[in-house]
Design a protein around this motif. Structure first.
Motif, PDB file in Angstrom:
ATOM      1  N   ARG A   1     -14.512  10.618  23.158  1.00 19.74           N
ATOM      2  CA  ARG A   1     -15.423  10.190  24.216  1.00 19.74           C
ATOM      3  C   ARG A   1     -16.874  10.200  23.767  1.00 19.74           C
ATOM      4  NH1 ARG A   1     -18.358  14.376  26.005  1.00 19.74           N
ATOM      5  NH2 ARG A   1     -17.415  16.402  26.175  1.00 19.74           N
ATOM      6  N   GLY A   2     -17.125  10.719  22.559  1.00 24.03           N
ATOM      7  CA  GLY A   2     -18.488  10.828  22.058  1.00 24.03           C
ATOM      8  C   GLY A   2     -19.135   9.468  21.878  1.00 24.03           C
ATOM      9  N   THR A   3     -20.435   9.489  21.891  1.00 24.48           N
ATOM     10  CA  THR A   3     -21.177   8.254  21.676  1.00 24.48           C
ATOM     11  C   THR A   3     -21.765   8.278  20.287  1.00 24.48           C
ATOM     12  OG1 THR A   3     -23.152   9.271  22.600  1.00 24.48           O
ATOM     13  CG2 THR A   3     -21.776   8.012  24.106  1.00 24.48           C
ATOM     14  N   ARG A   4     -21.622   7.212  19.592  1.00 23.03           N
ATOM     15  CA  ARG A   4     -22.188   7.115  18.254  1.00 23.03           C
ATOM     16  C   ARG A   4     -23.689   6.902  18.369  1.00 23.03           C
ATOM     17  NH1 ARG A   4     -20.128   7.702  13.830  1.00 23.03           N
ATOM     18  NH2 ARG A   4     -17.909   7.741  13.569  1.00 23.03           N
ATOM     19  N   ARG A   5     -24.395   7.574  17.545  1.00 20.64           N
ATOM     20  CA  ARG A   5     -25.841   7.388  17.513  1.00 20.64           C
ATOM     21  C   ARG A   5     -26.171   6.113  16.764  1.00 20.64           C
ATOM     22  NH1 ARG A   5     -29.185  12.754  16.383  1.00 20.64           N
ATOM     23  NH2 ARG A   5     -28.765  13.721  18.370  1.00 20.64           N
ATOM     24  N   ALA A   6     -27.116   5.382  17.264  1.00 19.80           N
ATOM     25  CA  ALA A   6     -27.579   4.190  16.559  1.00 19.80           C
ATOM     26  C   ALA A   6     -28.367   4.641  15.339  1.00 19.80           C
ATOM     27  CB  ALA A   6     -28.455   3.348  17.473  1.00 19.80           C
ATOM     28  N   PRO A   7     -28.193   3.997  14.221  1.00 17.05           N
ATOM     29  CA  PRO A   7     -28.952   4.399  13.031  1.00 17.05           C
ATOM     30  C   PRO A   7     -30.439   4.164  13.255  1.00 17.05           C
ATOM     31  CG  PRO A   7     -27.734   2.368  12.626  1.00 17.05           C
ATOM     32  CD  PRO A   7     -27.326   2.858  13.980  1.00 17.05           C
ATOM     33  N   LEU A   8     -31.241   5.029  12.678  1.00 13.42           N
ATOM     34  CA  LEU A   8     -32.687   4.890  12.787  1.00 13.42           C
ATOM     35  C   LEU A   8     -33.154   3.777  11.858  1.00 13.42           C
ATOM     36  CD1 LEU A   8     -33.828   8.613  12.783  1.00 13.42           C
ATOM     37  CD2 LEU A   8     -33.616   7.086  14.739  1.00 13.42           C
ATOM     38  N   THR A   9     -33.968   2.907  12.402  1.00 13.34           N
ATOM     39  CA  THR A   9     -34.530   1.827  11.596  1.00 13.34           C
ATOM     40  C   THR A   9     -36.030   1.792  11.806  1.00 13.34           C
ATOM     41  OG1 THR A   9     -34.172   0.242  13.384  1.00 13.34           O
ATOM     42  CG2 THR A   9     -32.434   0.428  11.727  1.00 13.34           C
ATOM     43  N   ALA A  10     -36.716   1.350  10.796  1.00 10.97           N
ATOM     44  CA  ALA A  10     -38.165   1.238  10.898  1.00 10.97           C
ATOM     45  C   ALA A  10     -38.511   0.057  11.800  1.00 10.97           C
ATOM     46  CB  ALA A  10     -38.776   1.031   9.517  1.00 10.97           C
ATOM     47  N   GLY A  11     -39.434   0.286  12.693  1.00 11.85           N
ATOM     48  CA  GLY A  11     -39.859  -0.778  13.597  1.00 11.85           C
ATOM     49  C   GLY A  11     -41.235  -1.283  13.229  1.00 11.85           C
ATOM     50  N   GLU A  12     -41.642  -2.321  13.908  1.00 14.78           N
ATOM     51  CA  GLU A  12     -42.976  -2.882  13.697  1.00 14.78           C
ATOM     52  C   GLU A  12     -44.007  -1.932  14.291  1.00 14.78           C
ATOM     53  OE1 GLU A  12     -43.851  -5.778  12.155  1.00 14.78           O
ATOM     54  OE2 GLU A  12     -41.746  -5.905  11.555  1.00 14.78           O
ATOM     55  N   ARG A  13     -45.068  -1.703  13.564  1.00 15.05           N
ATOM     56  CA  ARG A  13     -46.137  -0.850  14.069  1.00 15.05           C
ATOM     57  C   ARG A  13     -47.339  -1.706  14.399  1.00 15.05           C
ATOM     58  NH1 ARG A  13     -46.797   5.019  11.764  1.00 15.05           N
ATOM     59  NH2 ARG A  13     -47.591   5.185  13.868  1.00 15.05           N
ATOM     60  N   GLY A  14     -47.935  -1.403  15.509  1.00 12.48           N
ATOM     61  CA  GLY A  14     -49.173  -2.071  15.870  1.00 12.48           C
ATOM     62  C   GLY A  14     -50.330  -1.490  15.074  1.00 12.48           C
ATOM     63  N   GLU A  15     -51.512  -2.042  15.323  1.00  9.24           N
ATOM     64  CA  GLU A  15     -52.673  -1.556  14.601  1.00  9.24           C
ATOM     65  C   GLU A  15     -52.996  -0.128  15.013  1.00  9.24           C
ATOM     66  OE1 GLU A  15     -57.195  -2.976  14.232  1.00  9.24           O
ATOM     67  OE2 GLU A  15     -55.674  -4.525  13.922  1.00  9.24           O
ATOM     68  N   ARG A  16     -52.912   0.162  16.316  1.00  6.77           N
ATOM     69  CA  ARG A  16     -53.165   1.511  16.832  1.00  6.77           C
ATOM     70  C   ARG A  16     -52.045   1.884  17.773  1.00  6.77           C
ATOM     71  NH1 ARG A  16     -59.202   2.837  18.612  1.00  6.77           N
ATOM     72  NH2 ARG A  16     -58.621   4.912  17.998  1.00  6.77           N
ATOM     73  N   GLU A  17     -51.461   3.046  17.541  1.00  6.64           N
ATOM     74  CA  GLU A  17     -50.426   3.567  18.436  1.00  6.64           C
ATOM     75  C   GLU A  17     -51.105   4.444  19.481  1.00  6.64           C
ATOM     76  OE1 GLU A  17     -47.115   2.913  18.427  1.00  6.64           O
ATOM     77  OE2 GLU A  17     -47.564   1.449  16.881  1.00  6.64           O
ATOM     78  N   PRO A  18     -50.597   4.443  20.721  1.00 13.33           N
ATOM     79  CA  PRO A  18     -51.203   5.306  21.738  1.00 13.33           C
ATOM     80  C   PRO A  18     -50.942   6.779  21.404  1.00 13.33           C
ATOM     81  CG  PRO A  18     -49.218   4.262  22.581  1.00 13.33           C
ATOM     82  CD  PRO A  18     -49.489   3.665  21.238  1.00 13.33           C
TER      83      PRO A  18
END
Length: 185
Positions: free
Chosen positions: A153-170
């Motif tokens: 019944r466990g849920t598989r974790r989605a693999p971590l992937t690098a995402g797009e970064r903006g110029e400034r993160e909040p």
């Protein structure tokens, strides 16, 4: 039915301290009796029956003369049924320092406790990619039970992937607070 008792903190094979009760008399059902009356962290993980407690010349319990506790694994009735159960057995064995642990051995009877249950849940997540809550370890304390109930019944974790970064993160609230305190000074 217990005549005398002493409880000590003793290191297990992995070096983790655990409570061991040394009792004289007929301690059958003692673990259940204590579990009903004490918080889980105060219930000894192992009970060692003795004919009599060793005493010093002053009549006090000689803690140094108490025998070393032995954790007994359940008799092997079968091998792990599938690779996931085998992985769980190896995680139990490694974490508890019990190389002969089997699929039907109880995590807590082999010396496990809540902190080791947290480590086990983390290792199961890493090894099998399945979310396992600490409560699941308490509800299903054997590798076989954990494999049957939690893994399907466990849920598989989605693999971590690098995402797009903006110029400034909040900034997070904690970062905003630190920035504010820095500016204030």
């Amino acid at each position: 039915r217990v005549e005398d008792a002493v409880v000590v903190a003793a290191p297990d094979a992995s070096g983790t301290q655990r409570l061991v009760a040394y009792v004289t008399g007929a301690p059958s059902g003692l673990a259940e009796f204590l579990a009903d009356r004490l918080p889980a962290h105060l219930v000894p993980s192992l009970t060692v029956p003795l004919e009599k407690l060793p005493l010093t010349p002053n009549g006090k319990v000689d803690r140094a003369a108490l025998p070393a506790p032995e954790l007994a694994a359940a008799e092997r009735t079968r091998a792990p049924r599938d690779p996931r159960e085998a992985v769980l057995v190896s995680l139990f064995a490694d974490l508890l320092g019990q190389p002969d642990a089997g699929p039907d051995d109880d995590f807590f009877a082999l010396g496990g406790h809540s902190l080791l249950a947290m480590r086990l849940a983390g290792r199961v997540r890493s090894a099998l990619g399945v979310d396992v809550a600490i409560r699941d370890v308490f509800d299903h304390p054997t590798p076989a039970a954990l494999a049957e109930v939690v893994l399907p019944r466990g849920t598989r974790r989605a693999p971590l992937t690098a995402g797009e970064r903006g110029e400034r993160e909040p900034l997070s609230f904690a970062q905003q607070r630190l920035w504010f305190l820095h500016r204030l000074e």
